[in-house]
Motif scaffolding. Structure first.
Motif, PDB file in Angstrom:
ATOM      1  N   ASP A   1      -6.028  -4.738  -1.728  1.00  0.00           N
ATOM      2  CA  ASP A   1      -6.896  -4.902  -0.605  1.00  0.00           C
ATOM      3  C   ASP A   1      -7.754  -3.723  -0.446  1.00  0.00           C
ATOM      4  OD1 ASP A   1      -5.062  -7.470  -0.450  1.00  0.00           O
ATOM      5  OD2 ASP A   1      -4.106  -6.267   1.244  1.00  0.00           O
ATOM      6  N   VAL A   2      -7.190  -2.955  -1.565  1.00  0.00           N
ATOM      7  CA  VAL A   2      -8.419  -1.323  -0.946  1.00  0.00           C
ATOM      8  C   VAL A   2      -8.952  -2.173  -1.916  1.00  0.00           C
ATOM      9  CG1 VAL A   2      -8.648   0.513  -2.359  1.00  0.00           C
ATOM     10  CG2 VAL A   2      -6.756   0.161  -1.168  1.00  0.00           C
TER      11      VAL A   2
ATOM     12  N   ALA B   1     -12.085  -3.078  -0.025  1.00  0.00           N
ATOM     13  CA  ALA B   1     -12.260  -2.055   1.411  1.00  0.00           C
ATOM     14  C   ALA B   1     -13.696  -1.311   1.499  1.00  0.00           C
ATOM     15  CB  ALA B   1     -11.082  -1.098   1.997  1.00  0.00           C
TER      16      ALA B   1
ATOM     17  N   THR C   1      -9.593   3.623  -5.255  1.00  0.00           N
ATOM     18  CA  THR C   1      -9.974   2.756  -5.565  1.00  0.00           C
ATOM     19  C   THR C   1      -9.093   3.163  -7.117  1.00  0.00           C
ATOM     20  OG1 THR C   1     -11.520   3.070  -3.521  1.00  0.00           O
ATOM     21  CG2 THR C   1     -12.300   1.355  -6.096  1.00  0.00           C
TER      22      THR C   1
ATOM     23  N   ILE D   1       0.909  -1.259  -0.398  1.00  0.00           N
ATOM     24  CA  ILE D   1      -0.125  -0.131   0.228  1.00  0.00           C
ATOM     25  C   ILE D   1       0.746   1.040   0.530  1.00  0.00           C
ATOM     26  CG2 ILE D   1       0.197   0.530   2.278  1.00  0.00           C
ATOM     27  CD1 ILE D   1      -3.207   1.072  -0.076  1.00  0.00           C
TER      28      ILE D   1
ATOM     29  N   LEU E   1      -4.171   3.275   6.798  1.00  0.00           N
ATOM     30  CA  LEU E   1      -4.938   1.584   6.250  1.00  0.00           C
ATOM     31  C   LEU E   1      -4.132   0.282   7.338  1.00  0.00           C
ATOM     32  CD1 LEU E   1      -3.799   3.278   2.624  1.00  0.00           C
ATOM     33  CD2 LEU E   1      -6.282   2.683   3.401  1.00  0.00           C
ATOM     34  N   ARG E   2      -3.524  -0.541   7.297  1.00  0.00           N
ATOM     35  CA  ARG E   2      -3.003  -1.234   7.577  1.00  0.00           C
ATOM     36  C   ARG E   2      -3.947  -2.173   8.671  1.00  0.00           C
ATOM     37  NH1 ARG E   2       3.096  -0.314   5.730  1.00  0.00           N
ATOM     38  NH2 ARG E   2       2.542  -1.230   3.683  1.00  0.00           N
TER      39      ARG E   2
ATOM     40  N   ILE F   1      -5.501  -3.570   5.727  1.00  0.00           N
ATOM     41  CA  ILE F   1      -5.803  -3.070   3.405  1.00  0.00           C
ATOM     42  C   ILE F   1      -3.678  -3.062   4.045  1.00  0.00           C
ATOM     43  CG2 ILE F   1      -5.838  -1.950   2.145  1.00  0.00           C
ATOM     44  CD1 ILE F   1      -8.334  -0.250   3.264  1.00  0.00           C
TER      45      ILE F   1
END
Length: 369
Positions: A209-210, A213, A230, A185, A199-200, A204
């Protein structure tokens, strides 16, 4: 068998390797192989403008305080900036770019996007254009550049940094998904440690991984940038390469890997950014009637502060003075800062204004901006 769509663009991002430091090492043989940082003296609260790859092994990188850099690397050679020389080399490099395609979008003195879907060499593959340009840059300047080749700007920029220095990375359309799957990320420009940590905290870890989410989670972490993040997670970036246009404004900004909390350090960074802006105004023989400061806090909230300047300005010291005054009108220092920018607006050419108005002095009331 993968079929390449007819409308796929061939975008290059070319980035000179440790540009300022490499120019210094090229022109001063005694610096070759030594850790070099370009910028002001450590005792002046200056920041590092560029670091050689030998210096980077010690953790020295651009935008950190020079005082910290010499602590990290006691043998560091500190060299003052020489923008006239860097500009001259930059002009050589950009002349090569424009000999291949008119679609050249400069990002700074040492990097640019090129759309080589059609090119003067008649090359069908972007990788062949990139390889030839890298060779031409080395022959013309004695310096190396890294290149990324991809269907869009986002992927091309990521690719150019993949194998630095002197790298060449190609992301063909059929390889996009595999490449995206590799990206952590914080590989994204502008996603620093604080944002990456947020985010983590929501699981994420990678860019892809976004995709899964919840929108609320993304918005809480990156604010209004959620939609853009995104799109990038799916490899989407429809921005075109925009060649040089007549400037209505000019500025310089920097996103910092670590949030700034010390106001004195922020002022030092602003002096550097204002210097870039003032140097450009001087070269273009322009004056600016408005100075604007941009501040982005650690939560991605962005504010701007502007000041009108009667008579206009073009010199760096005056720009610095206004930038520092505008900083006092923000919450910088109370709130951590992740980005600073200085820009000049309402540009005018004094000589053109004089001719156009038949002898009226530039900046008289009523002179168009």
């Amino acid at each position: 068998m993968f079929s390449r769509p007819a409308d796929v663009r061939r975008i290059l991002h070319i980035d000179m390797d440790a540009f300022y430091a490499s120019v210094e090492q090229r022109d001063r043989p005694e610096l070759r192989g030594r850790p070099v940082a370009v910028g002001g003296r450590p005792e002046s609260r200056a920041v590092v403008c560029a670091a050689s790859y030998e210096a980077r092994k010690f953790g020295v990188r651009s935008a950190i305080p020079m005082s910290r850099a010499v602590r990290l690397c006691p043998d560091l050679v500190v060299v003052p900036t020489d923008f006239a020389r860097y500009r001259a080399v930059s002009q050589q490099v950009f002349a090569l770019f424009r000999s291949v395609t008119p679609l050249v979008e400069p990002l700074s003195l040492d990097e640019a996007y090129l759309d080589v879907t059609e090119n003067a060499w008649g090359e069908a593959l972007g990788v062949d254009v990139a390889r030839r340009l890298k060779d031409a840059i080395k022959e013309e300047t004695g310096l190396t550049a890294s290149a990324g080749v991809a269907p869009n700007k986002f992927l091309a920029k990521i690719a150019s940094g993949w194998r630095k220095p002197d790298g060449l990375t190609v992301i063909a359309p059929e390889r996009m998904e595999a490449f995206l799957q590799q990206l952590p990320i914080d590989a994204l420009w502008g996603v620093g440690p604080v944002t990456a940590g947020r985010l983590r905290a929501h699981g994420i870890e990678k860019l892809v991984d976004v995709r899964a989410a919840p929108p609320a989670t993304l918005h809480a972490a990156v604010g209004s940038q959620a939609g853009w993040l995104t799109a990038l997670a799916w490899g989407r970036d429809d921005r075109r390469v925009v060649p040089d246009r007549a400037a209505k404004s000019h500025g310089a900004e920097r996103t910092y890997h670590e949030d700034l909390r010390d106001v004195a350090l922020m002022r030092a960074h602003l002096a550097h950014l204002a210097g870039i802006c003032g140097d450009w105004l001087t070269r273009k023989h322009l004056r600016a009637r408005t100075v604007t400061l941009k501040v982005r806090y650690d939560d991605f909230t962005t504010v701007t502060r502007s000041q009108s300047v009667p008579g206009g300005l073009s010199d760096t010291p005056t720009l610095v003075t206004h930038a520092h005054a505008l900083l006092e009108r923000t919450e910088a220092g109370v709130r951590p800062v992740r980005l600073l920018g200085v820009s000049a607006h309402n540009l005018v050419d004094p000589s053109a204004a004089f001719v156009a108005h038949e002898g009226r002095l530039p900046f008289d009331e009523g002179t168009p901006a």
